[in-house]
Design an enzyme around this catalytic site. Structure first.
Site, mmCIF file in Angstrom:
data_model
loop_
_atom_site.group_PDB
_atom_site.id
_atom_site.type_symbol
_atom_site.label_atom_id
_atom_site.label_comp_id
_atom_site.label_asym_id
_atom_site.label_seq_id
_atom_site.Cartn_x
_atom_site.Cartn_y
_atom_site.Cartn_z
ATOM 1 N N HIS A 49 31.528 0.715 -33.995
ATOM 2 C CA HIS A 49 30.299 1.133 -34.660
ATOM 3 C C HIS A 49 30.396 1.026 -36.180
ATOM 4 O O HIS A 49 29.385 1.249 -36.861
ATOM 5 C CB HIS A 49 29.928 2.563 -34.262
ATOM 6 C CG HIS A 49 29.267 2.643 -32.921
ATOM 7 N ND1 HIS A 49 27.899 2.631 -32.753
ATOM 8 C CD2 HIS A 49 29.802 2.713 -31.670
ATOM 9 C CE1 HIS A 49 27.620 2.697 -31.464
ATOM 10 N NE2 HIS A 49 28.759 2.755 -30.787
ATOM 11 N N ASP B 172 34.682 4.855 -35.075
ATOM 12 C CA ASP B 172 33.373 5.342 -34.625
ATOM 13 C C ASP B 172 33.032 6.661 -35.306
ATOM 14 O O ASP B 172 32.887 7.712 -34.679
ATOM 15 C CB ASP B 172 33.318 5.479 -33.103
ATOM 16 C CG ASP B 172 32.938 4.159 -32.439
ATOM 17 O OD1 ASP B 172 32.998 3.116 -33.115
ATOM 18 O OD2 ASP B 172 32.582 4.172 -31.254
ATOM 19 N N HIS C 232 31.435 10.136 -34.348
ATOM 20 C CA HIS C 232 30.004 9.869 -34.108
ATOM 21 C C HIS C 232 29.069 10.875 -34.779
ATOM 22 O O HIS C 232 28.168 11.435 -34.152
ATOM 23 C CB HIS C 232 29.720 9.825 -32.601
ATOM 24 C CG HIS C 232 30.040 8.496 -31.981
ATOM 25 N ND1 HIS C 232 29.460 7.314 -32.384
ATOM 26 C CD2 HIS C 232 30.903 8.179 -30.979
ATOM 27 C CE1 HIS C 232 29.943 6.327 -31.666
ATOM 28 N NE2 HIS C 232 30.831 6.807 -30.814
#
Length: 692
Positions: free
Chosen positions: A490, A457, A428
């Site tokens: 994501h 992600d 992230h």
């Protein structure tokens, strides 16, 4: 009988292909014309008249014609000397050599294309149209394009309906973006538009050529240019029609009476470079045979017989020095090109071109990201990697994309990985933690002893999603067999638009280059695997197990590129989004939906995410047992300690981004080694993002 001996590149040895004619006696009780899994019966008339679909080579047709003649034995041999016939001399002896010389094609380049050609065609030694479509589609051409028939005709300068090695070699060269526009290319273009194989271009065929030279022009402009072009070239009256003869076309283009053909029939990417990268990727791919993981029944692995264990050790092509900081310096070559194993040569070329070349896109990218980490700004005022030089960054990312795209095209949707292996959760955009992981786990890259599986992600939420993604892509390019990047939920455009990654790219690089960079990195995300299996025992994924698939083989059947996985693959979407669910919560959700928990198969709608499913221990056990696996390691959730166990330690959630969204969670990963899974906690207390 037909005997064909083909000399192999690198080894200089020969492989022999035999085709036999066998006459069966009815007295044996043999029943002909009964198709089976191993035998396909065809009519001789259909073969001779070429009415058999999907033939990969012309040998069957040629052999039948041979059998019908009095002489029924033939021996042919194809050597490297013949393959190298068009290697450029100085000065070039013919237009073919002149064309290859203009793009600096060497004997090594020809040898790679020859190896690629043999690997694709064997046991045939020619390409039919069906074989050609499969071959050219590997290098960026649409296999369903109606223009491939025209391209095949352009390649086939012998006009016999199938392609030899030299026709493929010279055809590929003619398509190169930067190739000189000489006589061979001009004849190549002429054949491309000669749709009826007549050796002439009629007005309709010439119109297609003019249309491609002038995309977007009006019909009136095209009509005028067709008339002018035919006058400039000159026509001959054939069967009552004005037609352009090939030699007149070549002379008009060569003398520049007719201009503008240079833009025609060019690939958007250098195919010779793609072939080199593709061969390196295939060579570096693990030398283990693909197995149907769904058929492996081994719920509790107890080790492996020392005698039966596969032994695939080879000597590395380079020696390295490790300095006092643990960094790799001064790589030197210890194996020369005289080794008689083709994979050693290709691995060596990959090492020279990408891994130990300081100027390769991957190494340059890693260096830039590490430098950028020291000056990246704060959350309130973030900077961007090469933010003042977006064109330079774009070109660098494009070069990295070209390298990694070939590697991903060779990777399964659920690749097999072997221990020791570090399994790393969500990143992230936390560049500090990613570089802390580097310092602790793979400081000696690319000579790392362990494998690495990243669970996805990489972007959104954090400020440095792009930099983290580029770092990991470079890591993958340098260590293709050591690094497996999985896709997270994501790594999907719709979510990035809703959260921060798209905005991050546009803020750092402006609307034009921000969108281009965002889209190009997503093209890599589109091809990432969605799961991995470590030691045939540990299932790894971003979210969890799918309800729509029961076996690993079904996961491997997911198509390579998923632009919109929610629409294109239910299996992939569920893997990206699913979550484990403890027993009482599962019962409560089933009661809410008025479902009997015992009739769900262990899956219920995921109320937390609003998509995909929650799975309980029943669902997890069913998937593990079906595939002979023992554990699940996944990410997708933020445990306070960086890890969390489910179902009596059968399932582990791991998170590798500390201080996530301002929280005080820890950073952890899992090490799988020697049939033990160990949680590794990283000290990232000083990595909390500065805000001022």
């Amino acid at each position: 009988m037909h005997v064909l001996r083909i000399q192999l590149p690198h080894t200089l040895g020969f492989v022999t292909r035999l085709i036999y004619f066998v006459q069966l006696s009815p007295s044996t009780g043999f029943v002909c014309c009964q198709n089976s899994k191993r035998i396909k019966w065809l009519s001789i008339n259909d073969i001779i008249n070429e009415r058999v679909e999907y033939m990969f080579g012309p040998e069957l047709i040629d052999f039948i014609k041979l059998v019908l003649k009095p002489i029924t034995q033939k021996v042919t041999e194809y050597s490297l000397e013949e393959a190298f016939f068009f290697v450029p001399r100085d000065p070039p002896r013919n237009p073919e050599e002149a064309m290859l010389k203009s793009i600096h094609i060497t004997e090594k380049d020809v040898e790679r294309v020859y190896a690629d050609f043999i690997e694709h065609c064997f046991p045939s030694f020619n390409q039919t149209f069906e074989s050609f479509k499969c071959y050219i589609s590997k290098y960026g051409f649409d296999i369903n394009s109606i223009r491939l028939q025209s391209l095949f005709r352009a390649f086939n300068f012998h006009l016999n309906g199938y392609l030899s090695f030299h026709e493929v070699l010279l055809g590929i060269a003619a398509l190169e973006p930067n190739i000189g526009h000489g006589e061979f290319r001009t004849r190549f273009i002429f054949r491309y538009y000669d749709t009826d194989y007549s050796g002439t271009l009629n007005a309709d065929e010439f119109r297609l050529l003019v249309l491609d030279m002038n995309p977007g022009a009006s019909q009136q402009v095209i009509d005028q240019k067709v008339v002018e072009g035919m006058q400039q070239i000159g026509t001959q009256l054939i069967n009552g029609r004005d037609e352009i003869v090939q030699d007149d076309f070549v002379m008009a283009v060569g003398s520049r009476r007719f201009r503008g053909t240079s833009c025609l029939c060019r690939s958007t990417k250098p195919i010779f470079t793609q072939i080199t990268r593709s061969m390196a990727a295939r060579t570096l791919k693990k030398l283990t045979s693909r197995q149907n993981m769904g058929s492996i029944i081994r719920p509790t692995p107890q080790g492996e017989c020392v005698t039966c264990k596969e032994k695939e050790y080879t000597l590395a092509t380079h020696s390295v020095k490790i300095n006092s900081d643990g960094k790799i310096v001064e790589p030197i070559q210890v194996l020369n090109c005289g080794e008689n194993r083709s994979d050693v040569l290709n691995s060596q070329m990959y090492s020279i071109d990408f891994v130990f070349n300081k100027n390769s896109a991957a190494n340059v990218m890693l260096k830039l990201v590490r430098q950028f980490n020291k000056e990246k700004g704060t959350n309130k005022e973030p900077k961007g990697l090469l933010a003042c030089r977006p064109v330079q960054l774009w070109n660098l990312i494009l070069a990295l994309y070209n390298d990694i795209d070939v590697l991903l095209n060779e990777e399964d949707k659920c690749p097999r990985v072997f221990s020791p292996c570090y399994i790393i959760g969500d990143i992230h955009g936390n560049l500090e933690d990613l570089l802390s992981l580097e310092k602790a786990l793979w400081k000696r890259m690319p000579c790392v002893g362990s494998n690495f599986v990243f669970l996805g992600d990489y972007v959104d939420r954090g400020q440095w999603g792009l930099e983290c993604s580029l770092y990991l892509m470079a890591f993958k390019a340098l260590c293709p067999n050591k690094v497996t990047m999985l896709r997270g939920n994501h790594e999907v455009r719709t979510l990035q638009t809703y959260y921060t990654y798209k905005r991050e790219c546009v803020t750092k690089y402006g609307e034009e280059y921000g969108i281009k960079i965002w889209e190009l990195t997503n093209k890599i995300f589109d091809k990432l695997p969605v799961a991995a299996v470590v030691d045939d025992a540990i299932y790894c994924a971003h979210g969890g197990i799918p309800r729509s698939a029961q076996t690993i083989s079904q996961i491997n059947q997911i198509k390579r590129e998923l632009v919109n996985p929610e629409v294109e693959s239910a299996i992939a979407w569920e893997i990206l989004w699913s979550d484990p669910c403890h027993a009482q919560q599962f019962i409560d959700i089933c009661n809410f939906f008025k479902q009997n928990p015992r009739e769900t198969g262990g899956f219920v709608r995921n109320t937390k995410r609003g998509t995909a499913f929650l799975f309980n221990e029943v669902g997890a056990n069913g998937f593990l047992q079906q595939n002979g696996l023992t554990h699940i390691v996944r990410a997708h959730e933020v445990p306070q300690r960086g890890y969390m166990f489910h179902f009596g330690q059968k399932c582990v959630t791991i998170f590798s981004c500390s201080h996530y969204c301002g929280n005080d969670n820890a950073c952890s990963c899992v090490l799988a080694d020697n049939q033990v899974m160990r949680v590794i906690r990283l000290d990232t207390v000083n990595n909390a993002p500065a805000t001022d």
